[in-house]
Enzyme design. Structure first.
Site, PDB file in Angstrom:
ATOM      1  N   LYS A 199       0.863  -1.125  -0.013  1.00 43.43           N
ATOM      2  CA  LYS A 199      -0.219  -0.087   0.104  1.00 43.43           C
ATOM      3  C   LYS A 199       0.790   1.274  -0.014  1.00 43.43           C
ATOM      4  O   LYS A 199       1.829   1.369   0.833  1.00 43.43           O
ATOM      5  CB  LYS A 199      -0.891   0.150   1.111  1.00 43.43           C
ATOM      6  CG  LYS A 199      -1.796   1.232   1.172  1.00 43.43           C
ATOM      7  CD  LYS A 199      -3.000   0.874   2.284  1.00 43.43           C
ATOM      8  CE  LYS A 199      -3.857   1.813   2.328  1.00 43.43           C
ATOM      9  NZ  LYS A 199      -4.764   1.837   3.813  1.00 43.43           N
ATOM     10  N   SER A 252      -9.284   2.380   2.514  1.00 39.95           N
ATOM     11  CA  SER A 252      -8.066   2.972   1.953  1.00 39.95           C
ATOM     12  C   SER A 252      -7.267   1.971   1.192  1.00 39.95           C
ATOM     13  O   SER A 252      -6.461   2.430   0.506  1.00 39.95           O
ATOM     14  CB  SER A 252      -7.250   4.121   2.702  1.00 39.95           C
ATOM     15  OG  SER A 252      -6.794   3.318   3.839  1.00 39.95           O
ATOM     16  N   GLY A 288      -6.819   1.618   9.659  1.00 34.63           N
ATOM     17  CA  GLY A 288      -7.190   2.792  10.695  1.00 34.63           C
ATOM     18  C   GLY A 288      -8.449   2.872  11.123  1.00 34.63           C
ATOM     19  O   GLY A 288      -8.604   3.719  12.199  1.00 34.63           O
ATOM     20  N   GLY A 289      -9.270   2.473  10.342  1.00 40.15           N
ATOM     21  CA  GLY A 289     -10.823   2.659  10.543  1.00 40.15           C
ATOM     22  C   GLY A 289     -11.847   1.449  10.043  1.00 40.15           C
ATOM     23  O   GLY A 289     -12.848   1.737   9.579  1.00 40.15           O
ATOM     24  N   GLY A 290     -11.106   0.739   9.329  1.00 39.98           N
ATOM     25  CA  GLY A 290     -11.623  -0.466   8.490  1.00 39.98           C
ATOM     26  C   GLY A 290     -10.913  -0.640   6.916  1.00 39.98           C
ATOM     27  O   GLY A 290     -11.568  -1.399   6.210  1.00 39.98           O
ATOM     28  N   SER A 291      -9.950   0.153   6.652  1.00 40.87           N
ATOM     29  CA  SER A 291      -9.281   0.140   5.355  1.00 40.87           C
ATOM     30  C   SER A 291      -8.634  -1.218   5.060  1.00 40.87           C
ATOM     31  O   SER A 291      -8.434  -1.207   3.808  1.00 40.87           O
ATOM     32  CB  SER A 291      -8.191   1.172   5.565  1.00 40.87           C
ATOM     33  OG  SER A 291      -8.772   2.575   5.864  1.00 40.87           O
TER      34      SER A 291
END
Length: 449
Positions: free
Chosen positions: A77, A152, A173-176
């Protein structure tokens, strides 16, 4: 077809001489040539990949691989630092910089023999649930190129699901990791805090919420990569059968009916596997956490932009606006946000008496590529994180979660997530492994498979 192998099968083929790293790289580059412009998964490609594959091929021929992953082509990534390639993070200024070192997780993979194909596109600063930016454009979903693969880690999942990489390394970081994996039928591990050690990377605008984890077409590949990333830590023993709390919805937040149907089917599959699954509500009020969620990224960006004004000047206007809002935050406001995080971590430490929690990975199917979010779900209007209601709390709690595909015969993939206690990454894999079906290729969207 070499590119259809999972990483484990490919490495076994290297060992027997059935194929070579050079063969694998040629197959991957051919796929990228055929579908790269359609999907826009890569923001940069290595210029040394074929040379590195040749060296790995020679090592296998001598019976002397440098590690368990020697010659395995992997996508990284584009917010993870990798020597020789920009860590652009969707930003033009960062895209002009070429680091000379690997971030710690990449260094572990390279030491085991991984070949870095290139960087997976990401939204700028990885704070969005879709993958698009002003520098590289929108990434598209292999199962329907009109739709987003989520974010992301959208570039990584698009490449892996399309056979343009054998596996990938993402961040969550929040579901990425979990939501994009769900949108593309993949398996993805969001590790708990400290499971995969970091260092030498970009700024952490999402505090310690963001962790690095593997994404692959099979669970055995995720196991293999995780073992290398962590030094093969021992699994945590948990009584069997597992006591699982199944949470289909959170409060009054809507969820697509097809996803809820797939969720109920997953519940029944886990019960058939012998686990004690009880359906109910999450026994915790997330309203305090949700109230401050958007402020975390704003404050993080404000701090980062102060340290690197060139990046700030190159950022899209909406992110400069976010940072301007973050600059106005008081120490008291940040304290209250962190207090809500610590309260959740204390409350969730024992998973409210359960061994695991099952939830959908997302509340919505993928939406048109380039758009930030679906405007409504199940007929109800929603905001930017309406699709993401199930995932962020896990990051704030610092817990591990494994994303895996529900059994869907046709149409778009649907993802589920199983959340475990601290240190139970391997155990989550043990629970999910018996109920998984093989990866379903996005045929015929990308032509003959």
């Amino acid at each position: 077809m070499i590119w259809k192998k999972d990483a484990t099968a490919l490495l076994a083929a290297f060992a027997t001489g059935q194929t070579t790293p050079s063969d694998a790289v040629r197959a991957i580059l051919s796929r990228i040539a055929a579908f790269g412009s359609c999907l826009n998964a890569y923001s940069a490609l290595s210029t040394t990949l074929e040379h590195e594959a040749g060296a790995a091929t020679e090592r296998w021929a001598r019976g002397a691989p440098i590690g368990p992953l020697d010659g395995l082509p992997v996508i990284i990534k584009d917010n993870i630092v990798s020597a020789g390639l920009p860590a652009a993070w969707g930003n033009a200024a960062l895209g002009r910089r070429v680091p000379d070192h690997d971030e710690r997780p990449v260094a572990r993979l390279r030491a085991a023999g991984v070949l870095v194909i290139g960087k997976g596109n990401t939204p700028e600063f990885a704070v969005e649930g879709f993958t698009d930016n002003l520098t590289f454009g929108a990434t598209r979903n292999p199962f329907d190129p009109e739709l987003t693969p989520g974010g992301s880690s959208g570039g990584v999942v698009a490449a892996v699901a399309a056979g343009m990489a054998f596996a990938g390394l993402g961040t969550d970081g929040g579901g990425s990791i979990r939501r994009p994996a769900g949108y593309t039928g993949l398996v993805g591990l969001k590790p708990g805090i400290g499971h995969v050690m970091r260092g030498g990377g970009l700024a952490q605008v999402l505090l310690d919420f963001e962790t690095v984890g593997p994404i692959a077409r099979s669970l055995r590949d995720v196991r293999l990569l995780d073992a290398v990333l962590t030094g093969d830590q021992p699994a945590t023993a948990v009584p069997q059968p597992a006591r699982i709390l199944a949470v289909p919805t959170l409060g009054d937040a809507p969820c697509d009916p097809d996803i809820l149907t797939a969720f109920e089917a997953t519940v029944e599959t886990l019960r058939a596997a012998g686990h004690q699954v009880v359906t109910g509500a999450l026994p915790y009020d997330l309203s305090a956490l949700n109230a401050g969620w958007g402020r975390i990224g704003e404050i993080g960006l404000a701090a980062y932009f102060l340290r690197d004004p060139d990046v700030a000047r190159a950022a899209a206007p909406k992110y400069r606006t976010m940072a301007e809002r973050g600059e106005k935050a008081s120490a008291t406001e940040l304290y209250e946000i962190l207090n809500a995080v610590y309260d959740l971590r204390n409350a969730a430490a024992a998973l409210w008496g359960h061994d695991a929690i099952l939830m959908p990975a997302s509340a919505a199917h993928p939406w048109p590529a380039g758009e930030s979010h679906p405007p409504e779900i199940a007929g109800h209007p929603v905001g930017r994180r309406g699709h993401a209601v199930y995932t962020g709390w896990v990051n704030a709690a610092g817990l591990p979660a494994l994303a895996f595909p529900a059994t869907v015969e046709q149409g778009m993939p649907i993802g589920m997530q199983l959340v475990g206690g601290a240190g139970r990454e391997r155990w989550l894999m043990d629970v999910v492994e018996p109920i998984l079906t093989p990866f379903r290729w996005p045929d015929p969207v990308l032509g003959p498979m």
